[in-house]
Design a protein around this motif. Structure first.
Motif: not given
Length: 272
Positions: A23, A27, A129, A132, A174, A178
């Motif tokens: 992730f 990004e 992400s 998290s 996640f 994200s």
């Protein structure tokens, strides 16, 4: 069942690292709904929370598993009152863990002592992400892991279903945090039952009116059923908490000590 047990017996840190790499890479190479600076520094700050939690959990996870297995061996909980097929009981148990977490999460927003711990997660003004990981370790251990034991005591859920719950939960965490664009059709389809990123983004909006909504982690059904579901257009969202909106209060060390500091909660413009 053997395949499931083999998958769940793998070190969850491998799954966590894999999801972060996937992730976080997406990004960086795709367009984002929110533009943030210092992404590398933000990543490192959040990883520190996960490292500390992992170290502390070497001891506390053993206690959690021992307590749940003890309850199972003594057939404590509602699920022991009925005979269910293996897969039916497994799916129901995963949903019950998520159901319990929904109510614990709601309590974390309403009980001042719990909010002091939980606001560390909501303090993030540039959610991606790696957010998290941004939980105070004491919250994860004293609140959520204890909550899992209580869930097992009430419902009779077991360690295998807890492992599957966390396996699914990591993927959702996640996905939900994200900083990626997602098609609107997700909200109109899967979003009727499951938590979608746009749902969880509302939960991280700076205004308490939105922050105190969309508490579910996997099944948005709980919010829809119990009246805590809210929507907000993505372009109107601003992440974080007003009282944490400064560079000093975004540091790992400050956030670790913040539960022990009296910080007044500031309402946003839509809170009234």
């Amino acid at each position: 069942m053997e395949l499931l047990e083999k998958i769940l017996s793998l070190d969850p840190n491998y799954l966590i690292i894999g999801l972060l790499v996937l992730f976080f890479t997406l990004e960086q190479i795709s367009s984002n709904p929110f533009a943030f600076k210092k992404r590398g520094e933000h990543l490192i700050q959040n990883i520190l929370f996960q490292i500390l939690l992992t170290l502390m959990n070497i001891f506390f996870v053993v206690i959690q598993v021992y307590c749940i297995e003890w309850l199972n061996n003594h057939k404590v909980g509602l699920l022991y009152l009925v005979e269910l097929p293996f897969w039916t009981k497994l799916i129901i148990s995963v949903m019950l863990y998520d159901f319990s977490t929904y109510w614990i999460h709601r309590a974390a927003h309403k009980v001042p002592l719990l909010w002091r711990l939980h606001r560390v997660h909501h303090s993030d003004t540039s959610m991606d992400s790696s957010s998290s990981f941004r939980f105070h370790p004491l919250e994860m251990i004293l609140v959520y892991e204890t909550g899992n034991i209580l869930s097992a005591a009430v419902f009779g859920t077991d360690v295998l279903s807890l492992g599957l719950y966390y396996f699914i939960l990591y993927i959702f965490l996640f996905l939900e945090h994200s900083n990626l664009h997602f098609p609107n059709w997700l909200n109109r389809s899967f979003g009727l039952v499951f938590v979608m990123p746009d749902h969880h983004r509302v939960h991280h909006d700076q205004n308490q009116f939105c922050t105190d909504s969309n508490f579910a982690d996997i099944f948005i059904l709980w919010d829809r059923i119990f009246g805590t579901f809210k929507t907000l257009p993505v372009h109107k969202m601003k992440y974080g908490l007003i009282e944490f909106d400064s560079e000093e209060k975004q540091s790992f060390l400050y956030l670790m000590k913040s539960p022990f500091i009296n910080i007044k909660r500031i309402k946003g413009e839509r809170d009234g």
